[in-house]
Design an enzyme around this catalytic site. Structure first.
Site, mmCIF file in Angstrom:
data_model
loop_
_atom_site.group_PDB
_atom_site.id
_atom_site.type_symbol
_atom_site.label_atom_id
_atom_site.label_comp_id
_atom_site.label_asym_id
_atom_site.label_seq_id
_atom_site.Cartn_x
_atom_site.Cartn_y
_atom_site.Cartn_z
ATOM 1 N N TYR A 1 11.518 -10.222 1.808
ATOM 2 C CA TYR A 1 10.988 -9.627 0.598
ATOM 3 C C TYR A 1 11.871 -10.034 -0.290
ATOM 4 O O TYR A 1 13.144 -10.277 -0.232
ATOM 5 C CB TYR A 1 11.264 -8.100 0.954
ATOM 6 N N PRO B 1 0.754 3.180 3.555
ATOM 7 C CA PRO B 1 0.043 4.456 3.738
ATOM 8 C C PRO B 1 -0.792 5.088 2.567
ATOM 9 O O PRO B 1 -1.697 5.687 2.581
ATOM 10 C CB PRO B 1 0.858 5.508 4.470
ATOM 11 N N GLN C 1 8.669 8.749 -7.618
ATOM 12 C CA GLN C 1 7.448 8.630 -6.441
ATOM 13 C C GLN C 1 7.971 9.191 -5.085
ATOM 14 O O GLN C 1 7.020 9.550 -4.191
ATOM 15 C CB GLN C 1 7.196 7.360 -6.568
#
Ligand code: NDP
Length: 318
Positions: free
Chosen positions: A54, A209, A292
């Protein structure tokens, strides 16, 4: 925050976990990434997901995450990493050989600035390495205390069953975590992976998700992706193409209407939907802004009524 056991292990992880793919060390500015991690801690998230690949270069996201986590006592959080995908052009710069796994875990420990990672995942299955070699390397790392638990990501039911059988036969530490793609638009693990893992005491840590943001309702049919979103960011938007199709976005509009009827945002409904299954230990979200994180954490503890679940199934043709 709600905490759930990771499979049959004794490890407790927050129902909402925070990941760093395509955000930290990639397009999210470091101070914002740190602000997301701090917000997550403040709201009870104790589970932070990472991987050696990542970030803009190998281990870049781990360095950013590690710097943010340094402020907190090591025992207060669970941090993960993974290996499999290429980190260089060399023949041993990929896969699940003993050499690559052990070399990469060492680099991950340095990048994260920790003495151990809580969960190490095989990021995919490696058909070029004997499974016993992989499982013994993981077992050694657990024995050395460099990793505490192990899991796999996106292995097929046959690969999972083979892995577990070999671990039992050889008396090795067993997998406790599975990290698959799972959301209202991708339900492939329901038929076999979830029941198989449940029988073997392996918990699900489900990624994307929110369908990379699509299941927040911010991408509208016939409209350009909103400025600043993953769908509008050149470096990362290619990963989202599977979702930005009018047929999918139409369904998402219908799902958003269901969420409104139950006084929920679509994001909260999408997260509560994956968490309706006791086999799911954490819903692993990404966040490019602290707001968020705040919004997503509100899904923990939300129980969707049967009627809402039926409406969702009807829209998705499930
Ligand atoms: P999500 O489905 O949670 O999508 C996250 C993205 O959606 C954010 O980066 C943000 O993007 C947007 N978003 C999140 N919350 C909101 C909100 N409340 N309102 C509006 N937009 C929101 O998950 P990811 O696909 O990012 O995956 C999550 C984690 O799972 C990864 O970080 C990684 O750790 C793991 N993962 C593992 C994989 C594997 O192979 N094992 C593969 C993929 C992910 P933006 O603001 O930029 O639009």
């Amino acid at each position: 925050m709600e905490y759930r056991r990771l499979g049959k292990s004794g490890l407790k992880v927050s129902a909402i976990a925070l990941g760093s793919w395509l955000t930290y060390g990639t397009v999210t500015e470091e101070r914002t990434a740190e602000a997301c991690v701090h917000k997550a801690f403040e709201l009870g998230i104790n589970h932070f997901d990472c991987a050696n690949v990542y970030g803009a270069e190998p281990h870049a996201a781990e360095r950013v995450l590690g710097r943010a986590l340094r402020e907190y006592p090591r025992e207060s959080y669970v941090v993960t990493t993974k290996a499999f995908w290429p980190v260089g052009a060399g023949p041993n710069d990929r896969g699940l050989s003993r050499k690559h796994i052990i070399g990469e875990v060492e680099k991950s420990l340095t990048a994260l600035g920790v003495d151990y990672v809580d969960i190490f995942y095989c990021h995919r299955f490696d058909p070029e390495t004997d499974l016993e070699e992989t499982l013994r390397a993981i077992d050694d790392l657990i024995t050395q205390g460099k990793i505490l638990y192990a899991g796999f990501s996106e292995w097929s039911p046959v690969q999972i069953a083979d892995g577990v059988r070999l671990q039992k036969e050889l008396g090795l530490h067993r997998f406790v975590a599975s990290q698959p793609l799972y959301n209202m638009l991708n339900r492939g693990i329901e038929a076999e992976v979830i029941p198989l893992c449940a029988r073997e005491g392996i918990g699900q840590v489900v990624f994307s998700p929110l369908g990379q943001g699509v299941l927040t309702g911010k991408y509208r049919p016939g409209q350009q992706p909103p400025a600043g979103s993953r769908g509008a960011t050149p470096e990362v938007q290619a990963f989202m193409r599977r979702y930005l199709q009018s047929e999918i976005l139409q369904k998402v509009e219908e799902l958003a209407a269901v969420a409104r009827r139950y006084d929920l945002t679509l994001a909260r409904m999408a997260l509560a939907w994956v968490l309706r299954l006791p086999e799911v230990s954490s819903a692993l979200v990404g966040a490019s802004r602290p707001e968020q994180v705040e919004e997503n954490v509100k899904a923990a503890g939300v129980v969707l009524p049967e009627e809402a679940l039926r409406e969702i199934d009807r829209i998705l043709g499930a």
